[in-house]
Motif scaffolding. Structure first.
Motif, mmCIF file in Angstrom:
data_model
loop_
_atom_site.group_PDB
_atom_site.id
_atom_site.type_symbol
_atom_site.label_atom_id
_atom_site.label_comp_id
_atom_site.label_asym_id
_atom_site.label_seq_id
_atom_site.Cartn_x
_atom_site.Cartn_y
_atom_site.Cartn_z
ATOM 1 N N VAL A 69 0.749 -0.918 -0.211
ATOM 2 C CA VAL A 69 0.096 -0.131 -0.219
ATOM 3 C C VAL A 69 0.697 1.537 0.284
ATOM 4 C CG1 VAL A 69 -1.544 1.349 1.177
ATOM 5 C CG2 VAL A 69 -1.995 -0.984 1.049
ATOM 6 N N GLY A 70 1.806 1.395 1.036
ATOM 7 C CA GLY A 70 3.105 2.295 0.507
ATOM 8 C C GLY A 70 3.139 2.786 -0.438
ATOM 9 N N ARG A 71 3.895 1.378 -1.264
ATOM 10 C CA ARG A 71 4.591 1.919 -2.533
ATOM 11 C C ARG A 71 4.373 2.225 -3.205
ATOM 12 N NH1 ARG A 71 9.694 -2.744 -3.508
ATOM 13 N NH2 ARG A 71 10.167 -2.537 -0.847
ATOM 14 N N VAL A 72 2.718 1.811 -3.564
ATOM 15 C CA VAL A 72 1.614 1.661 -4.358
ATOM 16 C C VAL A 72 1.566 3.450 -4.088
ATOM 17 C CG1 VAL A 72 -0.645 1.180 -5.976
ATOM 18 C CG2 VAL A 72 0.476 -0.621 -5.211
ATOM 19 N N SER A 73 1.649 3.990 -3.052
ATOM 20 C CA SER A 73 0.468 5.172 -3.311
ATOM 21 C C SER A 73 1.482 6.115 -2.890
ATOM 22 C CB SER A 73 -0.063 5.340 -2.210
ATOM 23 O OG SER A 73 0.631 5.081 -0.345
ATOM 24 N N LEU A 74 2.749 6.330 -2.272
ATOM 25 C CA LEU A 74 4.134 6.886 -2.203
ATOM 26 C C LEU A 74 4.614 7.152 -3.764
ATOM 27 C CD1 LEU A 74 5.171 6.615 1.379
ATOM 28 C CD2 LEU A 74 3.517 8.374 0.465
ATOM 29 N N ASP A 75 4.878 5.727 -4.486
ATOM 30 C CA ASP A 75 5.362 5.988 -5.576
ATOM 31 C C ASP A 75 5.012 6.432 -6.342
ATOM 32 O OD1 ASP A 75 7.255 4.505 -4.257
ATOM 33 O OD2 ASP A 75 7.378 2.324 -5.586
ATOM 34 N N SER A 76 3.370 6.469 -6.627
ATOM 35 C CA SER A 76 2.681 6.852 -7.487
ATOM 36 C C SER A 76 2.568 8.768 -7.185
ATOM 37 C CB SER A 76 1.121 6.931 -7.633
ATOM 38 O OG SER A 76 0.650 5.426 -7.459
ATOM 39 N N LEU A 77 2.414 8.999 -6.186
ATOM 40 C CA LEU A 77 2.637 10.885 -5.753
ATOM 41 C C LEU A 77 4.247 11.182 -6.661
ATOM 42 C CD1 LEU A 77 1.209 10.702 -2.535
ATOM 43 C CD2 LEU A 77 0.373 12.123 -4.269
ATOM 44 N N ALA A 78 5.037 10.269 -6.355
ATOM 45 C CA ALA A 78 6.426 10.731 -6.622
ATOM 46 C C ALA A 78 6.493 11.058 -8.092
ATOM 47 C CB ALA A 78 7.187 10.426 -6.489
ATOM 48 N N GLY A 79 6.057 9.630 -8.163
ATOM 49 C CA GLY A 79 6.281 9.394 -10.136
ATOM 50 C C GLY A 79 5.657 10.398 -10.575
ATOM 51 N N TYR A 80 4.096 10.565 -11.118
ATOM 52 C CA TYR A 80 3.628 11.984 -11.031
ATOM 53 C C TYR A 80 4.570 13.242 -11.576
ATOM 54 C CZ TYR A 80 -0.088 14.957 -12.829
ATOM 55 O OH TYR A 80 -0.962 15.771 -13.299
#
Lengths: 360, 290
Positions: free
Chosen positions: B95-106
């Motif tokens: 859950v952490g990776r999917v949300s934080l990585d998407s935010l940062a990736g965007y």
């Protein structure tokens, strides 16, 4: 620069539109301001995480490698003493047991890399070529079968291999069937090259082999991987070839059909086509696979911890780092070793990159 | 002329037979260990020791599996707890990776903010750090933050990763910019645009990242080894490693070991078979990029 985005391009720059354009630019500026704030808001959770749990700790660990920290107290406080390059000296120049252990582990790991990287690359290429055949029935099944070991837990797989390679285990039972008496795999510390030399009548070190290099006899440097390390070599090749097979498969699918057809019309045999057309076209992927393989194999850890805890012919720098730090509380020396390994991996990557680029 | 074609056809037939032979042999080599593992988990200890190659448990017993799932008087090994810990930690990290990585990736793909290049450079740099260097630093920071030997300590440090950020950035870059502009024209804020317009478009990327994160954190070993010490925080991997080293008094109970190892393999195996296409696709896509 900021005004030249698509929003303004959509608007024809006629006199009558001047006001509209100004408004758009104004909005764009506002938007950029908003984006600036949003950008930092979006990126900061991950960024802070990476800084706090990765970047800063690495820097502190680098500092630790110049101290004699024992892992118990606050490393930045009083009890860890700055000892300069002592940890590095202990590993590289002083005649100490630590250095002997370190270079023995480098030897073990070197032979591991020397055997695993070519074997995994070739096997992966072979599997990819086999699976790539158009007429093949059940391609999906074979592809799945070969890739499956790659996705499973290293710990679970290593346990299975320990079971298979016991003295009276499944592998030796299989060897029995063909009349070969298998060794007591995981206990056998004899080097492969030493055993080969024995076949030719050389069963102890000649005079020159008694010289020492980095605390290890030259004869011992030339031992080859031990029988027990061979189990981990087989394990590593078995678990990684599937991943690399997929990379080769992707590259094979990217080779234009007409190149293959042209060579076929020119009368090239299958073998010629493979060596003269396929392999050269796969060069970049081969280079990439070798590089990934080298980086990975120099870090072998989980398997050693499980199968080779007390076997000096299986210890690797990665495992020794852990042992020194977390079991002997010599975090300073452990950190220094980790950074030496880090540098080794970087140097090898850079060299390989340059070398392989030239060939491509 | 006719002769050469029949010779060629015969040769091709022979070659195909050889290829099938090789493939079958390899398939046996790649799947054999798992089959032996499964069979062994239903054997008794002496049977496993004397007939390690046999695929037919004789006698057939569920003893190991009963122990694994806690239906046995011998509760010295708490597999259920390990299973719970592995699940909890893997789900939180995912859950952490999917949300934080998407935010940062965007942000790195689309939002123009000062310092973006620098941040992206940093992400790329951490991507290159070999994992083995991280054992001591991670232990160090957990000690300093008093998170050592706790669930947050097992989750937070790996609840974001450079690989995931990079992956999501690649996916966001493929989304046509005009869609976001349209949303903005309609007055949507940055977050609304991100959440309502862009995120649904990168679903394949999100699924990919979810699978990779779950698989990675479920199989994670070395990080949990250095971030915990109490048996109550054992995951399947650290617990299993301890079990096999004999410190829990089970050194040579091979059926139990094989059963527990199988239990560790199973969830990822299920995920693998369910999303096989994606697993394979990811690897292949990665290769092309490289």
């Amino acid at each position: 620069m900021t005004t030249s985005t698509a929003t303004t391009i959509d608007v024809p720059p006629t006199e009558s539109d001047r006001q509209k354009r100004r408004r758009l630019i104004r909005e764009e500026r506002k938007l950029n301001g908003r984006q600036g704030i949003a950008g930092w808001l979006f990126v900061s959770p991950a960024l802070i995480g990476l800084l706090v749990f990765l970047v800063i700790p690495i820097i502190v660990a680098l500092y630790i490698s110049f101290t004699n920290w024992n892992g118990a107290s606050n490393p930045l406080g009083g009890s860890a003493k700055w000892i300069g390059l002592d940890n590095y000296k202990k590993l590289l120049t002083s005649d100490s047991l630590t250095r002997t252990n370190f270079f023995r582990s480098v030897r073990n790991n070197f032979y591991f890399v020397l055997f695993v990287v070519p074997a995994q690359t070739l096997l992966a290429l072979l599997l990819a070529v086999l699976v790539h055949q158009k007429a093949l029935k059940g391609r999906g099944f074979y592809r799945t079968a070969f890739y499956f070991p790659s996705v499973t837990s290293s710990i679970a797989i290593t346990l299975v291999f320990i079971f298979l390679f016991q003295g009276t285990g499944a592998v030796n039972k299989l060897l029995d069937l063909v009349g070969v008496k298998g060794p007591n795999w995981l206990q056998d510390q004899r080097g492969l090259f030493h055993q080969l030399l024995r076949v030719f009548g050389v069963d102890s070190s000649p005079g020159w082999g008694k010289h020492t290099l980095m605390g290890l006899h030259l004869w011992d440097w030339l031992s080859g991987p031990s029988t027990s390390m061979c189990v981990i070599i087989i394990l590593a090749v078995w678990t990684t070839s599937g991943t690399f097979m997929l990379m080769f498969l992707a590259a094979l699918q990217n080779i234009p059909e007409d190149v293959m057809e042209a060579s076929q019309i020119d009368g090239a045999t299958t073998r010629q086509r493979f060596w003269r057309v396929t392999v050269p076209m796969l060069r970049p992927t081969i280079a990439f696979v070798i590089m990934l393989g080298t980086i990975g194999t120099w870090q072998v850890f989980d398997q050693i911890l499980l199968a080779g805890k007390t076997n000096p012919t299986m210890s690797t720098p990665a495992y020794l780092t852990y042992q020194l730090s977390f079991q002997n509380s010599a975090f300073g020396t452990g950190a220094a070793m980790a950074f030496l390994l880090f540098m080794l991996i970087i140097v090898l990557t850079v060299i390989q990159r340059r070398f392989l680029k030239e060939k491509i | 002329m006719g002769d050469t074609t029949t010779v060629e056809a015969a040769r091709q037939k022979r070659r195909r037979r050889l290829a099938y032979g090789a493939l079958t042999l390899f398939a046996l080599l790649y799947l054999g260990p798992f089959i032996i593992q499964l069979a062994t988990s239903f054997k008794t200890d002496p049977d496993a020791a004397t007939h390690p190659l046999s695929l037919w448990p004789n006698p057939f017993t569920m003893r190991s599996w009963k122990r694994i799932f806690g239906f046995s008087s011998d509760s010295s090994v708490d597999f259920v707890r390990w299973l719970f810990n592995s699940t909890l930690v893997a789900v939180c990290i995912t859950v952490g990776r999917v949300s934080l990585d998407s935010l940062a990736g965007y942000a790195l793909a689309r939002l123009k903010f000062p310092g973006r290049k620098l941040v992206f450079g940093l992400v790329l740099a951490t991507l290159a750090v070999p994992g083995v260097v991280l054992l001591i630093p991670r232990f160090l920071v957990l000690k300093q933050l008093s998170l050592f030997d706790s669930y947050p300590g097992m989750i937070l440090p790996i609840a974001m990763d450079a690989t995931g950020i990079f992956l999501m950035r690649q996916f966001f870059l493929q989304v046509p910019e005009s869609l976001e502009e349209a949303a903005r024209m309609d007055g949507a804020g940055v977050f609304t645009t991100f959440w309502r317009v862009v995120m649904p478009l990168v679903r394949p990327g999100l699924i990919t990242l979810t699978i990779l994160s779950f698989q990675g954190s479920w199989n994670e070993f070395s990080f949990f080894l250095v971030s915990t010490i109490s048996p109550k925080y054992y995951t399947l991997t650290t617990g299993l490693a301890n079990l096999s080293s004999g410190s829990l008094g089970s050194g040579t109970q091979y059926p139990l070991n094989m059963g527990a190892a199988l239990l560790t393999t199973l969830p990822v195996a299920v995920l693998f078979f369910a999303f096989q296409r994606r697993f394979v696709g990811n690897q292949m896509a990665g290769a092309v990029k490289g």
